[in-house]
Structures are given as C-alpha cells and as structure tokens.
Design an enzyme around this catalytic site. Structure first.
Site, PDB file in Angstrom:
ATOM      1  N   GLU A 276      39.811  41.540  39.830  1.00 31.19           N
ATOM      2  CA  GLU A 276      40.657  41.933  38.709  1.00 31.19           C
ATOM      3  C   GLU A 276      41.479  43.167  39.062  1.00 31.19           C
ATOM      4  O   GLU A 276      41.007  44.058  39.766  1.00 31.19           O
ATOM      5  CB  GLU A 276      39.787  42.228  37.475  1.00 31.19           C
ATOM      6  N   GLU A 387      42.711  42.145  27.129  1.00 33.52           N
ATOM      7  CA  GLU A 387      41.315  42.132  26.687  1.00 33.52           C
ATOM      8  C   GLU A 387      41.026  43.448  25.965  1.00 33.52           C
ATOM      9  O   GLU A 387      41.492  44.511  26.383  1.00 33.52           O
ATOM     10  CB  GLU A 387      40.370  41.983  27.883  1.00 33.52           C
TER      11      GLU A 387
END
Length: 472
Positions: A276, A387
């Site tokens: 990520e 997120e």
C-alpha cells in the site's frame, strides 16, 4: 539502694520527745524519701528504655536505611509517573492508568524500541512542522535489520514499465522538510525520527506503526469504511494513479483518513498479502493533522507482519530526497487550487521485488519479494480509493472526512479524485485499468462515482463528510 526501704533519723540531731511529733516527722521524711526513690526509679527506667530503643535503632539501622530508601523511591516513582499516568490516561483508548512499576517497564520498552528504529544519522534536519529528519546511511536503515538483508546494500534501479511517462512533480516541492532547501547527502536516506510521545499514543509498543486487522471488502468490519475503485480476475504486476491530496478533518486521534493504492493477493483471510502507498491523516501515528506520504505492507492480514513506512524491517528506501511519513505540502483547497501526486508500484521482472516510484521518475525504494507469500508471484486484485476508521464516538457515526469531505457528485475542485488509473500487465506494460468497478461500504456517508475521458483516462470522484442526516 537496691529498692530497699530504710527509715532515716530525724534531721539536725533533734530527738523525739513526744511520740506523735516524732511520728509526724518520721512520716514526713518517709514520704519525702519515697518520692525521691520513685523519681530515681522513673529516671532509671527512662534511661534503660532509652538505651534499649537506641540500641535497637543502631542494630536495625541498615534495614531502616533500606526501608527509607525504598519508601522514598516508591514515592518518587509515584510522583514522576503521575505525569505519565495522566498522559497515558488521556491517550489510551481504555483510559487505564498503569501502576508505577508497569509504567517504568513500559517506558523501558519504549526506549528500547526507539533505539532499535532510530538509526545513527550523519545529518539532522529540523522541519517547520516539528518533524526531525535524520539522514541515515542507506545500508544502516531499519530494513537491513532483517536477517535476509543483513550486511547487504540497496539494489540498483530496475527496468521501468513500458508506456510510463516521466512528466510529474519534483519531490522537493511537495514535502515540508525540504521547503527551506535542506537535503540529505548522497548515500543516505531521510528518515522521520520517532519520538517517545509517538509510541505513547499507540495501544502498546507492539501495536505501534501497525494497522488493526480489519481487511474485508464485502462487509464493513471493525469500523473501517471504504470507497474504492478496483479490478480483479486477472494477474496484475503493478498499478499507477494520480491521487488528489487533501487535509480531511479527523474527529479523534484513534481514527484516520487515507487515500491509497492497494496491491493485493491471497484470500481475505489470514493469508492476505498487501502492498500500500498513498497519503494519510493519522493523529495517532503522527501527532498532527497533516496529510503525509506513507507506505504499508503485510503478508498475514495485518496480524503480526508489516508496518507503516520504515517502522520495521521491510521496505528498503533508495532515495535521498523523499522522507516517507513526512508531511505533504501543498494540499488541495475547496473551489481552489488542486494538487495531486502520482504513484507507481510495479514488480521488477528480473528480481521479483516490488518497487515504488513517485512523480517524475523518482524511485523511492522497494519491498523485497521474500517478505510475501502470494505476492512473490503476482497480485490478484488492485484497489484505489479512500478509507477511514469509524470508532462510532458517542454511539454515532464519526464525522471524520474522507478525501475532501464532500460527496463525489460535487465534482472537480470540490470532491477528491483518482485519475489516469492504470495497471501493469504480465509483460511489464502500463495499460488502462480494464473493467474498473467502484464500491462504497456506506454510500450515505462516503460515496464514489467513476468515469473515463481522454484527458484523465479512467478516473473516479469519491469521499464524503461521514456523519450527516443521511448517514446513520
């Protein structure tokens, strides 16, 4: 005298001629004598008792000194740890004050961890945002604490994917620590120094720098909510996108808001592998509300492996101009100027390591292939998007913003976006993301809308305010 009673003669040689007079004199002298005797006995007892206690103090003086020292130490520890107790009480999600000995052990563990991750520097830079950037010799960075890397040096740059252009942002213009012209020398990497207060904000030393386990896309589990575009069903060897940077408001320090690219392989069980990279606002991790450039990895669904940035041995940094974890500046403004960063993650066809590039051909570093299980081969899914953590403060949905804090349908200069979304195929080619689908866990809180055009290729707008009349 021995305590024996003796009747003395009348004083001055006076004889008693009358019985009653003589008896009175004798009685008076007897009373005087008895009083003197009692006084002497009392004095003797005081001397004996005094001597006894003095002897006992002398005899037990070493133990008494130790006891006194121990008492003072406990009082001192209690006094000094009261500050820590207050701090941890305010910072701990459980509002739990530790006992003095536990606090001392915790501080000891924190300092030991700091010595492990804060490496010796050849130069130190103080940033205007309060960060301390250490210029560490590249072969002494935390990654080389890993047994598989110990004694090695960073690898040379790999072959870039074909179709990759070099237009983009120069790194010196996007991080606060470089705004005043400061740089790290060649052969070093800039590392944001971790401070004691950074670790104190975490639940524990072992939890510091890690995401909580939560990963699942088909449910809204454990308070993590997403608005993402994704591709799946093929073998993927990388991804690229330009990500709009904002500074969303985060309601409390136990929540975060981020926008990133996920490279995913394995199931959504315990064997999940992810790589990520993107930007995030995380008061718990960084102690402020700046958007910061970050990386992450795990090979077991966030259970025991992986970490943010360079907070464990894993990611190998090769660049001396970019500090992972440092604040990004500028950021976008509502109805104003827009700012985005371009990130490319791809698998080196020759050695199998996963590399990260920022902007115009600036290699940041790589994740060694041996860190992973499934990602040693390829990714089975790529995701792009936002997120947030919803801790449901006071029993309601959080007001933590995703992206700009505005919904997707508000469009350019108002909503946050991803543009020029691409993937790397099996032959190391950058191609448009085929069949990009979009998904929002809670569209009344955070939503997403996709599209495509010649200027932006595949893109989407996403985000939202969180708590609002339609968000439960």
């Amino acid at each position: 005298m021995g305590g024996e009673f003796v009747l003395s003669k009348p004083r001055n040689g006076i004889k008693c001629r009358r019985f009653d007079r003589c008896n009175t004199m004798r009685q008076t002298e007897t009373e005087l004598f008895s009083e003197e005797t009692r006084e002497r006995r009392r004095g003797r007892r005081r001397r004996i008792n005094g001597s006894f206690f003095l002897d006992m103090i002398i005899f037990f003086r070493p133990c008494f000194s130790n006891f006194l020292f121990l008492s003072l130490f406990i009082l001192s520890s209690s006094s000094s740890s009261s500050v820590l107790s207050t701090e941890t009480e305010n910072l701990s999600p459980r509002n739990q004050t530790l006992r003095p000995l536990e606090e001392l052990n915790k501080l000891k563990a924190i300092n030991q961890h700091l010595r492990k991750i804060n490496k010796p520097s050849v130069k130190t830079i103080h940033s205007s945002d309060g960060d301390i950037i250490d210029c560490v010799l590249s072969h002494q960075q935390p990654a080389f604490d890993h047994p598989r890397l110990r004694g090695q040096k960073p690898l040379d740059p790999p072959e870039r994917p074909s179709g990759h252009n070099t237009r983009g942002l120069r790194p010196k213009s996007f991080q606060l620590w470089r705004m005043e012209g400061e740089t790290c020398p060649e052969g070093t990497v800039p590392i944001r120094r971790t401070k004691q207060e950074d670790i104190l904000r975490a639940n524990s030393v072992s939890a510091f720098g890690k995401k909580l386990r939560h990963f699942r896309r088909d449910t809204s589990s454990n308070g993590h909510e997403h608005a993402v575009g994704y591709v799946s069903g093929e073998k993927y060897f990388g991804a690229k996108a330009s990500i709009n940077v904002w500074a969303p408001q985060v309601q409390n320090q136990y929540e975060f808001s981020l926008s990133q690219i996920w490279i995913i392989s394995g199931s959504f069980g315990n064997d999940l592998n992810t790589i990520e990279a993107g930007w995030q606002v995380s008061p718990e991790l960084y102690g402020d509300n700046y958007p910061r450039f970050f990386t992450y990895w795990t090979n077991d669904a966030y259970q025991a492996t992986g970490c943010y940035n360079l907070l464990c041995s894993g990611f190998v940094q090769t660049n001396s101009q970019i500090a992972i974890g440092a604040a990004i500046s500028p950021s976008s403004s509502f109805k104003g100027g827009q700012f985005d960063i371009t990130l490319l993650i791809w698998k080196d066809p020759k050695h199998g390591n996963w590399w990260l590039e920022f902007g115009s051909g600036i290699l940041v570093g790589y994740w060694p292939s041996f860190l992973f299980t499934h990602l040693r081969e390829h990714a089975s899914m790529v995701q792009y998007g936002g997120e947030v953590v919803n801790s449901s403060p006071f029993g309601a949905h959080t007001s933590t913003q995703m992206g700009s804090g505005h919904f997707a349908d508000e469009g350019f200069t108002k909503a946050s976006y991803f543009r020029n979304i691409q993937v790397v195929d099996w032959d190391n080619n950058l191609v448009p993301s085929p069949n990009l689908r979009v998904l929002a866990d809670h569209p009344n809180c955070y939503d997403i809308q996709g599209g495509s055009n010649k200027a932006w290729g595949s893109y989407f707008y996403y985000g939202g305010p969180g708590k609002n009349p339609k968000c439960p």
